[in-house]
Design a protein around this motif. Structure first.
Motif, PDB file in Angstrom:
ATOM      1  N   LEU A 203      61.384  23.234  17.057  1.00 43.39           N
ATOM      2  CA  LEU A 203      60.518  23.979  16.143  1.00 43.39           C
ATOM      3  C   LEU A 203      59.450  23.080  15.530  1.00 43.39           C
ATOM      4  O   LEU A 203      59.708  21.917  15.216  1.00 43.39           O
ATOM      5  N   PRO A 204      58.259  23.637  15.296  1.00 40.54           N
ATOM      6  CA  PRO A 204      57.182  22.904  14.633  1.00 40.54           C
ATOM      7  C   PRO A 204      57.150  23.229  13.147  1.00 40.54           C
ATOM      8  O   PRO A 204      57.815  24.152  12.686  1.00 40.54           O
ATOM      9  N   VAL A 205      56.338  22.493  12.406  1.00 38.53           N
ATOM     10  CA  VAL A 205      55.992  22.912  11.049  1.00 38.53           C
ATOM     11  C   VAL A 205      54.692  23.715  11.069  1.00 38.53           C
ATOM     12  O   VAL A 205      54.533  24.672  10.334  1.00 38.53           O
ATOM     13  N   GLY A 206      53.745  23.348  11.911  1.00 36.46           N
ATOM     14  CA  GLY A 206      52.537  24.151  12.038  1.00 36.46           C
ATOM     15  C   GLY A 206      52.553  24.940  13.338  1.00 36.46           C
ATOM     16  O   GLY A 206      52.917  24.367  14.369  1.00 36.46           O
ATOM     17  N   PRO A 207      52.199  26.236  13.323  1.00 34.89           N
ATOM     18  CA  PRO A 207      51.695  27.035  12.211  1.00 34.89           C
ATOM     19  C   PRO A 207      52.707  27.156  11.064  1.00 34.89           C
ATOM     20  O   PRO A 207      53.885  26.860  11.240  1.00 34.89           O
ATOM     21  N   VAL A 208      52.224  27.623   9.930  1.00 35.74           N
ATOM     22  CA  VAL A 208      53.093  27.806   8.774  1.00 35.74           C
ATOM     23  C   VAL A 208      53.102  29.282   8.363  1.00 35.74           C
ATOM     24  O   VAL A 208      52.161  30.018   8.645  1.00 35.74           O
ATOM     25  N   GLY A 209      54.184  29.667   7.708  1.00 33.06           N
ATOM     26  CA  GLY A 209      54.318  31.034   7.228  1.00 33.06           C
ATOM     27  C   GLY A 209      55.446  31.807   7.868  1.00 33.06           C
ATOM     28  O   GLY A 209      55.986  32.747   7.283  1.00 33.06           O
ATOM     29  N   GLN A 210      55.845  31.408   9.072  1.00 35.00           N
ATOM     30  CA  GLN A 210      56.875  32.159   9.795  1.00 35.00           C
ATOM     31  C   GLN A 210      58.275  31.958   9.220  1.00 35.00           C
ATOM     32  O   GLN A 210      59.109  32.872   9.266  1.00 35.00           O
ATOM     33  N   TYR A 211      58.541  30.788   8.670  1.00 37.31           N
ATOM     34  CA  TYR A 211      59.907  30.517   8.225  1.00 37.31           C
ATOM     35  C   TYR A 211      60.290  31.333   6.994  1.00 37.31           C
ATOM     36  O   TYR A 211      61.438  31.765   6.865  1.00 37.31           O
ATOM     37  N   GLU A 212      59.348  31.555   6.107  1.00 38.73           N
ATOM     38  CA  GLU A 212      59.620  32.433   4.975  1.00 38.73           C
ATOM     39  C   GLU A 212      59.962  33.835   5.461  1.00 38.73           C
ATOM     40  O   GLU A 212      60.886  34.483   4.937  1.00 38.73           O
ATOM     41  N   MET A 213      59.232  34.324   6.452  1.00 40.82           N
ATOM     42  CA  MET A 213      59.476  35.662   6.985  1.00 40.82           C
ATOM     43  C   MET A 213      60.852  35.745   7.635  1.00 40.82           C
ATOM     44  O   MET A 213      61.591  36.721   7.454  1.00 40.82           O
ATOM     45  N   VAL A 214      61.216  34.706   8.398  1.00 35.64           N
ATOM     46  CA  VAL A 214      62.522  34.684   9.049  1.00 35.64           C
ATOM     47  C   VAL A 214      63.630  34.654   7.998  1.00 35.64           C
ATOM     48  O   VAL A 214      64.598  35.426   8.071  1.00 35.64           O
TER      49      VAL A 214
ATOM     50  N   ASP B 279      63.566  35.572   4.832  1.00 35.73           N
ATOM     51  CA  ASP B 279      63.640  36.804   4.050  1.00 35.73           C
ATOM     52  C   ASP B 279      64.296  37.929   4.842  1.00 35.73           C
ATOM     53  O   ASP B 279      65.092  38.706   4.291  1.00 35.73           O
ATOM     54  N   ARG B 280      63.986  38.011   6.131  1.00 36.96           N
ATOM     55  CA  ARG B 280      64.615  39.061   6.943  1.00 36.96           C
ATOM     56  C   ARG B 280      66.104  38.783   7.120  1.00 36.96           C
ATOM     57  O   ARG B 280      66.924  39.708   7.046  1.00 36.96           O
ATOM     58  N   CYS B 281      66.460  37.529   7.365  1.00 38.59           N
ATOM     59  CA  CYS B 281      67.880  37.196   7.501  1.00 38.59           C
ATOM     60  C   CYS B 281      68.641  37.536   6.226  1.00 38.59           C
ATOM     61  O   CYS B 281      69.739  38.114   6.271  1.00 38.59           O
ATOM     62  N   ASN B 282      68.063  37.197   5.083  1.00 38.46           N
ATOM     63  CA  ASN B 282      68.711  37.487   3.811  1.00 38.46           C
ATOM     64  C   ASN B 282      68.868  38.990   3.601  1.00 38.46           C
ATOM     65  O   ASN B 282      69.910  39.461   3.129  1.00 38.46           O
ATOM     66  N   ALA B 283      67.825  39.750   3.945  1.00 40.50           N
ATOM     67  CA  ALA B 283      67.845  41.194   3.709  1.00 40.50           C
ATOM     68  C   ALA B 283      68.813  41.911   4.644  1.00 40.50           C
ATOM     69  O   ALA B 283      69.468  42.887   4.248  1.00 40.50           O
ATOM     70  N   GLU B 284      68.926  41.419   5.890  1.00 41.56           N
ATOM     71  CA  GLU B 284      69.729  42.118   6.900  1.00 41.56           C
ATOM     72  C   GLU B 284      71.045  41.421   7.200  1.00 41.56           C
ATOM     73  O   GLU B 284      71.826  41.894   8.034  1.00 41.56           O
ATOM     74  N   GLY B 285      71.307  40.297   6.538  1.00 38.67           N
ATOM     75  CA  GLY B 285      72.554  39.581   6.774  1.00 38.67           C
ATOM     76  C   GLY B 285      72.641  38.948   8.144  1.00 38.67           C
ATOM     77  O   GLY B 285      73.728  38.847   8.727  1.00 38.67           O
TER      78      GLY B 285
END
Length: 283
Positions: free
Chosen positions: A58-69, A71-77
């Motif tokens: 995995l890279p660090v750039g681009p940025v923004g995808q990890y927050e989305m991942v 948040d979805r994992c947290n919301a859907e378990g």
């Protein structure tokens, strides 16, 4: 189509004749959203194939995808407890013997902790022992880890101004290196090119080139090309020229990502503005 000069290929024909499938999406948000979707989909697919541990580079750039991942994992378990993360690279201290400080704003380790691991519910996150950065004191540890888990399932990444994947910058002008030799380069300590330090200073430190470390540790083209799948996401306006060289130019160490033309399962997702012609415009 003038493949003799890839920089003249129109947006509408960018995918035409390319050996690498490329999808053009609306904008930066669409690129990042696709990255997040693909990461979770590829993890589920690998687990569905019976993988005990799923290995991603995995890279660090681009940025923004990890927050989305996260948040979805947290919301859907969704548990990522079986994910082994091998980060592509990290900046090094001036002597090349260690990572830059973990509290440095440029630290990739800091970014992953703040935007991914620390955002995930602890019971859903990959365990500490499955979070790996290449180590300048033991560069062979990265390929050993990959081999222990039966290979890399997917290498995700972006593309640098020089066409690099991870920090695999091309040889300096006049320095000979065949595509085969470049493809065999393993995880190692590297000196970053002038171009890479300059563009990274523009994207991270408002043009403060001196703030960008000269040395880094990176996974090699060897580890990238040996991955079962490669997925590349491009959302920088300055990638318009290099994406054309990668897709339609020759396979050459001078454009490192052009080596992906020979990979069996690689795909690019690019923002619409990246697909625009790289024509001059005074600003």
């Amino acid at each position: 189509m003038d493949t003799a000069n890839p920089l003249t290929i129109a947006k509408e024909r960018l995918a035409e004749g390319a050996r690498i499938p490329v999808e053009i999406v609306a904008d930066d948000a669409a690129v990042i959203g696709r990255f997040a979707e693909d990461l979770l989909a590829e993890y589920a697919a690998a687990k569905g194939r019976g993988r005990d541990k799923v290995v991603f580079i995995l890279p660090v750039g681009p940025v923004g995808q990890y927050e989305m991942v996260a948040d979805r994992c947290n919301a859907e378990g969704i548990s990522l407890a079986d994910l082994v993360v091998i980060n592509m690279d990290e900046y090094l201290t001036a002597d090349g013997r260690g990572w830059i400080a973990a509290d440095d704003p440029l630290s990739f380790r800091r970014h992953m902790d703040a935007h991914f691991y620390g955002r995930l519910r602890p019971d859903l996150a990959p365990p500490l022992e499955q979070r790996h950065f290449p180590n300048p004191r033991d560069v062979a540890a990265t390929p050993r880890l990959i081999a222990r888990h039966g290979g890399t399932d997917v290498c995700f990444g972006g593309i640098g101004i020089t066409g690099h994947v991870a920090f695999n910058d091309p040889p300096e002008p006049g320095e000979a290196c065949s595509p085969e030799a470049f493809a065999a380069l393993p995880t190692r300590v590297v000196t970053l090119s002038r171009e890479t330090r300059l563009i990274n200073s523009i994207t991270t430190s408002r043009g403060n080139v001196e703030r960008i470390p000269a040395l880094a540790v990176t996974v090699g083209m060897q580890e990238i090309l040996q991955s079962r799948k490669v997925r590349i996401y491009m959302n920088r306006f300055w990638q318009s020229a290099i994406v054309r060289k990668i897709l339609h130019g020759p396979v050459t160490a001078s454009v490192p990502a052009s080596l992906l033309q020979g990979h069996a399962d690689v795909r690019f997702v690019v923002a619409d503005f990246v697909a625009e012609l790289p024509e001059p415009q005074l600003r």
